[in-house]
Design an enzyme around this catalytic site. Sequence first.
Site, mmCIF file in Angstrom:
data_model
loop_
_atom_site.group_PDB
_atom_site.id
_atom_site.type_symbol
_atom_site.label_atom_id
_atom_site.label_comp_id
_atom_site.label_asym_id
_atom_site.label_seq_id
_atom_site.Cartn_x
_atom_site.Cartn_y
_atom_site.Cartn_z
ATOM 1 N N GLU A 65 9.652 3.108 1.602
ATOM 2 C CA GLU A 65 8.494 2.715 1.246
ATOM 3 C C GLU A 65 7.463 2.609 3.487
ATOM 4 O O GLU A 65 6.818 3.105 3.638
ATOM 5 C CB GLU A 65 8.093 1.055 1.592
ATOM 6 C CG GLU A 65 8.785 0.958 -0.407
ATOM 7 C CD GLU A 65 7.947 -0.570 -0.457
ATOM 8 O OE1 GLU A 65 8.239 -1.128 0.571
ATOM 9 O OE2 GLU A 65 8.337 -0.790 -1.180
ATOM 10 N N HIS A 104 16.108 -0.936 0.186
ATOM 11 C CA HIS A 104 14.885 0.300 0.253
ATOM 12 C C HIS A 104 15.376 0.890 1.642
ATOM 13 O O HIS A 104 15.104 2.414 1.377
ATOM 14 C CB HIS A 104 13.617 -0.382 0.247
ATOM 15 C CG HIS A 104 13.062 -0.566 -0.676
ATOM 16 N ND1 HIS A 104 11.402 -1.412 -0.521
ATOM 17 C CD2 HIS A 104 13.462 -0.902 -1.379
ATOM 18 C CE1 HIS A 104 11.514 -1.646 -1.697
ATOM 19 N NE2 HIS A 104 12.327 -1.756 -2.746
ATOM 20 N N GLN A 137 14.344 -6.570 2.852
ATOM 21 C CA GLN A 137 14.347 -5.422 2.587
ATOM 22 C C GLN A 137 13.223 -5.627 3.231
ATOM 23 O O GLN A 137 12.696 -3.843 3.632
ATOM 24 C CB GLN A 137 13.462 -5.597 1.005
ATOM 25 C CG GLN A 137 13.063 -4.270 0.183
ATOM 26 C CD GLN A 137 12.823 -4.899 -1.106
ATOM 27 O OE1 GLN A 137 13.659 -4.948 -1.608
ATOM 28 N NE2 GLN A 137 11.235 -5.056 -1.715
ATOM 29 N N GLU A 138 11.629 -6.101 3.625
ATOM 30 C CA GLU A 138 11.177 -5.794 4.857
ATOM 31 C C GLU A 138 10.635 -6.522 5.434
ATOM 32 O O GLU A 138 10.568 -7.485 5.534
ATOM 33 C CB GLU A 138 9.382 -5.026 3.068
ATOM 34 C CG GLU A 138 10.031 -4.399 2.189
ATOM 35 C CD GLU A 138 9.051 -4.352 1.144
ATOM 36 O OE1 GLU A 138 7.286 -4.486 1.869
ATOM 37 O OE2 GLU A 138 8.760 -4.145 0.243
ATOM 38 N N ASP A 146 9.504 -9.734 3.771
ATOM 39 C CA ASP A 146 10.109 -9.520 2.499
ATOM 40 C C ASP A 146 10.784 -9.690 2.121
ATOM 41 O O ASP A 146 11.777 -8.742 2.364
ATOM 42 C CB ASP A 146 9.156 -8.804 1.071
ATOM 43 C CG ASP A 146 9.543 -8.766 -0.374
ATOM 44 O OD1 ASP A 146 10.689 -9.564 -0.540
ATOM 45 O OD2 ASP A 146 8.879 -7.514 -0.604
ATOM 46 N N LYS A 189 2.262 -6.296 -9.142
ATOM 47 C CA LYS A 189 1.666 -5.349 -9.731
ATOM 48 C C LYS A 189 1.874 -4.918 -11.001
ATOM 49 O O LYS A 189 2.164 -5.599 -11.830
ATOM 50 C CB LYS A 189 3.812 -4.999 -9.625
ATOM 51 C CG LYS A 189 4.322 -5.478 -7.774
ATOM 52 C CD LYS A 189 6.156 -5.287 -8.643
ATOM 53 C CE LYS A 189 6.082 -5.312 -6.193
ATOM 54 N NZ LYS A 189 7.931 -5.547 -6.257
ATOM 55 N N ASP A 191 7.163 -12.319 -5.810
ATOM 56 C CA ASP A 191 7.565 -11.575 -6.326
ATOM 57 C C ASP A 191 7.814 -11.670 -7.781
ATOM 58 O O ASP A 191 7.305 -11.314 -8.470
ATOM 59 C CB ASP A 191 7.388 -10.427 -5.146
ATOM 60 C CG ASP A 191 7.972 -8.913 -5.459
ATOM 61 O OD1 ASP A 191 7.592 -8.338 -7.201
ATOM 62 O OD2 ASP A 191 7.708 -7.459 -5.080
ATOM 63 N N LYS A 208 -0.034 -4.390 -0.526
ATOM 64 C CA LYS A 208 0.991 -4.183 0.227
ATOM 65 C C LYS A 208 1.132 -2.477 -0.196
ATOM 66 O O LYS A 208 1.979 -2.831 -1.152
ATOM 67 C CB LYS A 208 2.172 -5.313 -0.139
ATOM 68 C CG LYS A 208 3.053 -4.593 0.904
ATOM 69 C CD LYS A 208 4.171 -5.508 1.099
ATOM 70 C CE LYS A 208 5.170 -6.216 -0.167
ATOM 71 N NZ LYS A 208 6.742 -6.555 -0.389
ATOM 72 N N SER A 246 14.098 -3.019 -6.600
ATOM 73 C CA SER A 246 14.973 -3.871 -6.285
ATOM 74 C C SER A 246 13.827 -4.110 -7.323
ATOM 75 O O SER A 246 13.276 -5.615 -6.811
ATOM 76 C CB SER A 246 14.821 -4.745 -5.026
ATOM 77 O OG SER A 246 13.281 -3.746 -4.779
ATOM 78 N N GLU A 290 8.110 -13.417 2.014
ATOM 79 C CA GLU A 290 7.999 -12.827 -0.158
ATOM 80 C C GLU A 290 9.414 -12.886 -0.879
ATOM 81 O O GLU A 290 10.529 -12.950 0.419
ATOM 82 C CB GLU A 290 7.375 -11.701 -0.265
ATOM 83 C CG GLU A 290 7.385 -11.239 -1.196
ATOM 84 C CD GLU A 290 6.977 -10.076 -1.608
ATOM 85 O OE1 GLU A 290 6.086 -9.246 -0.497
ATOM 86 O OE2 GLU A 290 7.580 -8.643 -2.221
ATOM 87 N N HIS A 347 2.192 -2.074 -3.959
ATOM 88 C CA HIS A 347 2.951 -0.419 -4.683
ATOM 89 C C HIS A 347 3.918 -0.998 -5.087
ATOM 90 O O HIS A 347 4.777 -2.452 -5.055
ATOM 91 C CB HIS A 347 2.752 0.394 -3.284
ATOM 92 C CG HIS A 347 3.316 -0.819 -2.293
ATOM 93 N ND1 HIS A 347 3.932 0.592 -1.873
ATOM 94 C CD2 HIS A 347 4.037 -1.337 -1.970
ATOM 95 C CE1 HIS A 347 5.280 -0.188 -0.086
ATOM 96 N NE2 HIS A 347 4.960 -1.495 -1.512
ATOM 97 N N ARG A 348 4.676 -0.104 -5.527
ATOM 98 C CA ARG A 348 5.889 -0.321 -5.437
ATOM 99 C C ARG A 348 6.818 1.054 -4.770
ATOM 100 O O ARG A 348 6.594 2.161 -4.100
ATOM 101 C CB ARG A 348 6.725 0.516 -7.327
ATOM 102 C CG ARG A 348 5.861 -0.754 -8.144
ATOM 103 C CD ARG A 348 5.739 -1.866 -8.401
ATOM 104 N NE ARG A 348 7.785 -1.803 -8.512
ATOM 105 C CZ ARG A 348 8.308 -2.293 -9.112
ATOM 106 N NH1 ARG A 348 7.291 -3.376 -10.005
ATOM 107 N NH2 ARG A 348 9.569 -3.915 -9.321
ATOM 108 N N SER A 349 8.188 0.977 -4.521
ATOM 109 C CA SER A 349 9.127 1.527 -3.785
ATOM 110 C C SER A 349 8.898 3.198 -4.287
ATOM 111 O O SER A 349 8.833 4.287 -3.465
ATOM 112 C CB SER A 349 10.309 1.588 -3.486
ATOM 113 O OG SER A 349 10.859 0.914 -5.149
#
Length: 423
Positions: free
Chosen positions: A212, A162, A170-171, A249, A344, A319, A395, A42, A292, A372-374
């Site tokens: 993730e 994700h 998303q999270e 997030d 990031k 982000d 994260k 994303s 987020e 991190h990234r996915s």
Amino acid sequence: MAKIARIWSREILDSRGIPTVETACMLDSGHVAVASVPAGTSTGTHEAQELRDQDPKRYLGKGVLQAVSNVNSQLGPAIVGMEVTDQEGVDARLIQLDGTDNKTKFGANSILSISTAVSKAGAVASSQALYIWINYLAQKLGLKPPLRMPIPLFNMIDGGLHGAGNLDFQEFLIILASSKTFSQSIQAGVEIYLTIGESLARRGAIHSVGNEGGYAPNLFTNADALEVLVESIKQTSYSLGRDVFLGLDVAANSFAKDGEYVIKDKSSPLDENQMLEYYQSLNEQYRLAVLEDPLSEDAWSGWKKLNELLSSQLLIVGDDLLATSPKRVEKAIAEKSCNSILVKPNQIGTITETIKVIKMARDAGWKIIVSHRSGETNDHFIADFAVGVGAEYCKFGAPARGERVAKYNRLSAIELELSRLRR
Ligand code: PGA
Ligand code: ZN
């Protein structure tokens, strides 16, 4: 001191099976350091550009042979002979060679792979642990970071782009109280993660995992996922609001359309004010600690409103809004858009620029979350980076799956080292 003798690169796979760049830096002493770069699913539109081959005959166009060749034949040779400990000089050279605002010429993936490999080699050349070397680089750039263990934001449930399930957000995150040590947080995170798996199985919600490592269930609403977290935490020895807190997030870009937001929780699309009201009601009910990307990446006036309403109570994290970009961070500080930054390195493309952005955020009094990234590899550079820059939070995904636990396990090793150093 040690000089860069050779740089070479190759195409490897990330955790999603998508190609990425791995680069090695050899010193004139013969030592070699290797780094690979992550990639987002994303991704925000304001990020530095990663270069993909777009050749439909290889990896559905996602190959990175051009980025690899840029390292091998152009960028690498241009820094051979430079002092490896001169991170700022190396990064400045890479930025100058690229010459574009968004690293579109050579690609942020090729540039960051070199920048990271050089910082790892710098640690080797100076016989320092990587986090101590990063701490030194940060000090040289005017940041005065304490060496500290970050508090993990664990991703427990994956939705949006994700997850294979049906959630919009998303999270769904849990955050352990700052009174816990890192190893206590890891243990609690895992106990809660496994309990959530059992709760979802009992409900008959599918619980495959997302990019993730968070579970990716089918549920009726996004708020139901928060309910699953609450219920699951109740079954553990940890108490919500004392030992553990909830966060989101939202990654709102992925479901924002023409200024409106379409989510499962409401029967018709929400305008920005209605979305803000919904966040306020979620916050009243669940006492969120982290929110987020609640609005889309260019909804500046909405972010300002939300920050006015909620920044005294929780972390409002940029982000996609900030994209680890100095220009966007400057604007967000001036407009009071948020109170924390998700960092990031591959959104900007070099280690030096990443540290400089952290310094800007720090000077504004923001909290720092290294992320991190996915799409990840087993490289655990960002664990050392988070400790070295003194980030309050990290994260790195769920406390499961190899590429995620690589980072948590590295942090555990650093925790042990730091406790020995301080004894
Ligand atoms: P991404 O997701 O790596 O797919 O961008 C991570 C995040 O949004 O925080
Ligand atoms: Zn995000």
